[in-house]
Design a protein around this motif. Structure first.
Motif, PDB file in Angstrom:
ATOM      1  N   ALA A  50       1.064  -1.663  -0.145  1.00 36.01           N
ATOM      2  CA  ALA A  50      -0.028   0.022   0.075  1.00 36.01           C
ATOM      3  C   ALA A  50       0.815   1.363   0.224  1.00 36.01           C
ATOM      4  O   ALA A  50       0.155   1.992  -0.858  1.00 36.01           O
ATOM      5  CB  ALA A  50      -1.479  -0.008   1.001  1.00 36.01           C
ATOM      6  N   GLY A  51       1.659   0.870   0.940  1.00 35.75           N
ATOM      7  CA  GLY A  51       3.235   2.719   0.860  1.00 35.75           C
ATOM      8  C   GLY A  51       3.360   2.502  -0.337  1.00 35.75           C
ATOM      9  O   GLY A  51       3.711   3.483  -1.142  1.00 35.75           O
ATOM     10  N   ARG A  52       3.430   1.870  -1.563  1.00 39.85           N
ATOM     11  CA  ARG A  52       4.147   2.321  -2.819  1.00 39.85           C
ATOM     12  C   ARG A  52       3.078   2.698  -4.167  1.00 39.85           C
ATOM     13  O   ARG A  52       3.277   2.444  -4.925  1.00 39.85           O
ATOM     14  CB  ARG A  52       5.031   0.991  -3.111  1.00 39.85           C
ATOM     15  N   ARG A  53       2.015   1.605  -4.058  1.00 47.98           N
ATOM     16  CA  ARG A  53       0.801   1.512  -5.018  1.00 47.98           C
ATOM     17  C   ARG A  53      -0.213   2.472  -4.483  1.00 47.98           C
ATOM     18  O   ARG A  53      -1.300   1.463  -5.325  1.00 47.98           O
ATOM     19  CB  ARG A  53       1.022  -0.561  -5.202  1.00 47.98           C
ATOM     20  N   GLY A  54      -0.863   2.356  -2.910  1.00 48.84           N
ATOM     21  CA  GLY A  54      -1.633   3.541  -2.996  1.00 48.84           C
ATOM     22  C   GLY A  54      -2.647   2.914  -2.050  1.00 48.84           C
ATOM     23  O   GLY A  54      -2.480   1.573  -1.723  1.00 48.84           O
ATOM     24  N   THR A  55      -3.677   3.260  -1.851  1.00 48.42           N
ATOM     25  CA  THR A  55      -4.468   2.721  -0.784  1.00 48.42           C
ATOM     26  C   THR A  55      -5.797   1.805  -1.200  1.00 48.42           C
ATOM     27  O   THR A  55      -6.820   1.241  -0.699  1.00 48.42           O
ATOM     28  CB  THR A  55      -5.196   3.421  -0.296  1.00 48.42           C
ATOM     29  N   ALA A  56      -5.944   1.625  -3.116  1.00 50.58           N
ATOM     30  CA  ALA A  56      -6.469   0.710  -3.572  1.00 50.58           C
ATOM     31  C   ALA A  56      -6.521  -0.855  -3.160  1.00 50.58           C
ATOM     32  O   ALA A  56      -7.365  -1.729  -2.998  1.00 50.58           O
ATOM     33  CB  ALA A  56      -6.360   1.207  -5.222  1.00 50.58           C
ATOM     34  N   LEU A  57      -5.342  -1.358  -2.628  1.00 51.10           N
ATOM     35  CA  LEU A  57      -5.253  -2.673  -2.063  1.00 51.10           C
ATOM     36  C   LEU A  57      -5.816  -2.994  -0.917  1.00 51.10           C
ATOM     37  O   LEU A  57      -6.592  -3.856  -1.004  1.00 51.10           O
ATOM     38  CB  LEU A  57      -3.423  -3.047  -2.273  1.00 51.10           C
ATOM     39  N   LEU A  58      -6.237  -1.537  -0.190  1.00 49.66           N
ATOM     40  CA  LEU A  58      -6.444  -2.003   0.820  1.00 49.66           C
ATOM     41  C   LEU A  58      -7.868  -1.937   0.820  1.00 49.66           C
ATOM     42  O   LEU A  58      -7.957  -2.517   1.928  1.00 49.66           O
ATOM     43  CB  LEU A  58      -5.952  -0.997   1.893  1.00 49.66           C
ATOM     44  N   VAL A  59      -8.677  -1.007   0.490  1.00 49.63           N
ATOM     45  CA  VAL A  59      -9.467  -1.236  -0.035  1.00 49.63           C
ATOM     46  C   VAL A  59     -10.648  -2.607  -0.267  1.00 49.63           C
ATOM     47  O   VAL A  59     -11.072  -2.951  -0.040  1.00 49.63           O
ATOM     48  CB  VAL A  59     -10.201   0.010  -1.061  1.00 49.63           C
ATOM     49  N   ALA A  60      -9.831  -2.888  -1.547  1.00 46.51           N
ATOM     50  CA  ALA A  60      -9.761  -3.996  -1.957  1.00 46.51           C
ATOM     51  C   ALA A  60      -9.251  -5.622  -0.979  1.00 46.51           C
ATOM     52  O   ALA A  60     -10.909  -6.537  -0.892  1.00 46.51           O
ATOM     53  CB  ALA A  60      -8.935  -5.115  -3.517  1.00 46.51           C
TER      54      ALA A  60
END
Length: 121
Positions: A50-60
């Motif tokens: 998430a730190g590098r790719r953004g929060t979309a992964l946390l949403v998923a």
């Protein structure tokens, strides 16, 4: 976002290690713990990237988690309300409802962070 990532790791370990402990040594381990372990892996990966790719992964990841908790809660409530009687159904229903609530709150926070991130230039 750091707090949400830490919470994600904590809950991933909670569900993953809990299922491993529950089914360890049982020949039905893989089919019965497979869903929780996959969600735990997805949550760990989301927290890691998430730190590098953004929060979309946390949403998923939190969406998967909330869906899993809902899918576990519904049959437990069915046993509790309409039988056949299941041992500890009340305990599991309350625990799963709390876990679902936490998952939905974390999902809302991840969505909020994602919106903030999208607004940044």
């Amino acid at each position: 976002m750091k707090t949400l990532r830490l919470l994600t790791v904590l809950f991933a370990l909670l569900i993953g290690l809990g299922e491993i402990a529950r089914w360890w040594g049982n020949p039905r381990f893989l089919p019965l713990a497979f869903d929780e372990i996959l969600v735990a892996i997805a949550m760990l990966a989301a927290a890691l990237f998430a730190g590098r790719r953004g929060t979309a992964l946390l949403v998923a990841a939190w969406g998967l988690y909330a869906g899993l908790m809902l899918s576990l809660l519904v049959p437990t409530l069915d046993h509790l309300l309409f039988g056949p009687p299941k041992e500890s159904a009340v305990f599991y229903a309350v625990t799963l409802a709390v876990m679902l609530g936490i998952g939905l709150l974390a999902l809302a926070k991840a969505l909020s962070l994602s919106r903030e991130q999208a607004r940044e230039p």
